[in-house]
Design an enzyme around this catalytic site. Structure first.
Site: not given
Ligand code: NAP
Length: 247
Positions: A142, A156
């Site tokens: 991130s 975070y």
């Molecule tokens: P998201 O839409 O909330 O999706 C999160 C994913 O992580 C889901 O597939 C969820 O699976 C999985 N997950 C959560 N807890 C888990 C666990 N205990 N075991 C296995 N899977 C788990 O979030 P996203 O935005 O795509 O985020 C993906 C990555 O990008 C994360 O690492 C986040 O920190 C990073 N990120 C996001 C942003 C942003 O603005 N969106 C910015 C910077 C970085 P289930 O639903 O099956 O639990």
């Protein structure tokens, strides 16, 4: 449809939704067989498998809670056994728990570390045991590792900063085997975690050079590049794709 990744097998830790799901679609479109790891979103993972199959790709869904080291390791071992190889690991599973230090519980701190950091190490260790020359480990970090402009994001930001050190060390561990290890570090991306129409959106845009949320596909494009044959000299890197959030 390109064939950059024909014959490759990818495991996606956290592939059921958001950036992980977009990356699964993209890797499959480039020819990889994708195993979509999920914790609770079984129906989303199964729907994604069907979507990829309908587009001519190969995919399976694998339940693996990232906080359970044994389950995660067994899931990765199982995928390598089923397909006879493992070439790409994407760690996208992540959680964002917010709260200022006086309010933030130790349980939330531990959960943040378990999903965002410990699971990345666990999955990398398991995947590296199966990878051959040309293997790829890619984490979703991130921009908050570099800039946390709001109160309440200490755990975070720390968890994502930890990944910048982890990839440097793992790159050294695995470089001699021709395996690269990198972070792709997004800024605000329109997903369930950070919706473009959410309460924080305008405040986030005010901090950016390009004042909008990114699309998960814009992150998946970099994931696919790193997974591909042209990226073999990139390792230990933290690649920002953040619309200038940290600029
Ligand atoms: P998201 O839409 O909330 O999706 C999160 C994913 O992580 C889901 O597939 C969820 O699976 C999985 N997950 C959560 N807890 C888990 C666990 N205990 N075991 C296995 N899977 C788990 O979030 P996203 O935005 O795509 O985020 C993906 C990555 O990008 C994360 O690492 C986040 O920190 C990073 N990120 C996001 C942003 C942003 O603005 N969106 C910015 C910077 C970085 P289930 O639903 O099956 O639990």
């Amino acid at each position: 449809m390109s064939s950059n990744l024909n014959g490759k097998v990818a495991f996606i830790n956290g592939g059921s939704r958001g950036i992980g799901a977009a990356s699964a679609r993209r890797l499959a479109r480039e020819g990889a067989t994708v195993a979509i790891g999920y914790a609770s979103s079984a129906s989303a993972a199964e729907a994604l498998v069907e979507e990829i199959k309908a587009s001519g790709g190969t995919a399976i869904a694998v339940k693996a809670d990232a906080t359970d080291a044994t389950a995660l390791t067994q899931a990765i071992d199982g995928v390598a056994a089923q397909f006879g190889r493992l070439d790409i690991l994407l760690n996208s599973a992540g959680i964002l728990l917010m709260g200022s230090v006086d309010q933030f519980s130790l349980a939330d701190f531990d959960q943040t570390v378990a999903v965002n950091v410990r699971a990345v190490f666990v999955a990398s260790k398991a995947a590296a045991a199966h990878m051959k020359d040309g293997g790829r480990i890619i984490n979703i970090g991130s921009t908050n590792a570099q800039r946390m402009p709001f109160a309440g994001g200490a755990a975070y930001a720390m968890s994502k900063a930890a990944l910048t050190g982890l990839v440097k060390g793992l790159a050294r561990d695995l470089g001699a085997r021709g395996i690269t290890v990198n972070n792709v570090s997004p800024g605000p991306i329109d997903t369930d975690m950070n919706p473009a129409n959410g309460d924080f959106a305008a405040a986030l845009h005010g901090l950016m050079a390009i004042p909008r949320h990114g699309h998960a596909d814009e992150i998946a494009a970099m994931v696919a590049y790193l997974a591909g044959p042209e990226a073999g000299f990139i390792t230990g890197a933290d690649l920002l794709i953040d619309g200038g959030f940290a600029a």
